[in-house]
Design a protein around this motif. Structure first.
Motif, short mmCIF file in Angstrom:
data_model
loop_
_atom_site.label_atom_id
_atom_site.label_comp_id
_atom_site.label_asym_id
_atom_site.label_seq_id
_atom_site.Cartn_x
_atom_site.Cartn_y
_atom_site.Cartn_z
N ASP A 73 0.80 -1.23 0.00
CA ASP A 73 0.00 0.00 0.00
C ASP A 73 0.83 1.28 0.00
O ASP A 73 0.28 2.37 0.01
CB ASP A 73 -0.94 0.02 1.21
N ASP A 74 2.15 1.16 0.01
CA ASP A 74 3.00 2.36 0.03
C ASP A 74 2.86 3.14 -1.27
O ASP A 74 2.60 2.58 -2.33
CB ASP A 74 4.46 1.98 0.23
N GLN A 75 3.08 4.43 -1.16
CA GLN A 75 3.00 5.30 -2.33
C GLN A 75 4.16 4.99 -3.27
O GLN A 75 5.28 4.74 -2.83
CB GLN A 75 3.05 6.76 -1.90
N LEU A 76 3.89 5.00 -4.56
CA LEU A 76 4.94 4.76 -5.55
C LEU A 76 5.84 5.99 -5.66
O LEU A 76 5.39 7.11 -5.41
CB LEU A 76 4.32 4.44 -6.91
N PRO A 77 7.10 5.78 -6.06
CA PRO A 77 7.98 6.94 -6.24
C PRO A 77 7.42 7.88 -7.30
O PRO A 77 6.73 7.45 -8.23
CB PRO A 77 9.30 6.33 -6.70
N GLU A 78 7.76 9.15 -7.17
CA GLU A 78 7.22 10.16 -8.07
C GLU A 78 7.58 9.91 -9.53
O GLU A 78 6.80 10.15 -10.45
CB GLU A 78 7.72 11.54 -7.64
N ASP A 79 8.76 9.38 -9.77
CA ASP A 79 9.21 9.15 -11.14
C ASP A 79 8.94 7.73 -11.65
O ASP A 79 9.48 7.30 -12.65
CB ASP A 79 10.71 9.47 -11.26
N PHE A 80 8.06 7.02 -10.99
CA PHE A 80 7.80 5.62 -11.31
C PHE A 80 7.42 5.39 -12.78
O PHE A 80 7.90 4.48 -13.43
CB PHE A 80 6.71 5.07 -10.40
#
Length: 87
Positions: A73-80
């Motif tokens: 459930d963690d947020q994906l990195p901004e540049d994913f």
């Protein structure tokens, strides 16, 4: 199965609802073409866990493995989405 025009259905909705309650299926038409069916309501069931357990037992499966990563459930990195894949 009964066929009724949408105009007649609008004027006779209560009567048609009684017929549907008694198990009748009614096809509603517009310009002679079917557009919807009035059918009796059917209660939807949920998942039958006991049936699933019986299936697994019948096929000799005594346990199942399920893995959900801790960071699921963690947020994906901004540049994913712009990063090239690493595989």
């Amino acid at each position: 199965m009964k066929t009724v025009s949408i105009r007649d259905a609008k004027n006779r909705l209560t009567e048609l609802a009684r017929e549907v309650e008694n198990g009748e299926t009614i096809v509603i038409t517009r310009n002679g073409r079917p557009i919807l069916d009035l059918v009796p309501h059917q209660k939807r069931g949920g998942i039958d866990l006991k049936a699933g357990e019986a299936y697994l037992k019948a096929h000799g499966i005594d346990r199942t493995e399920g893995l959900i990563a801790d960071d699921f459930d963690d947020q994906l990195p901004e540049d994913f989405l712009i990063r090239p894949s690493s595989y």
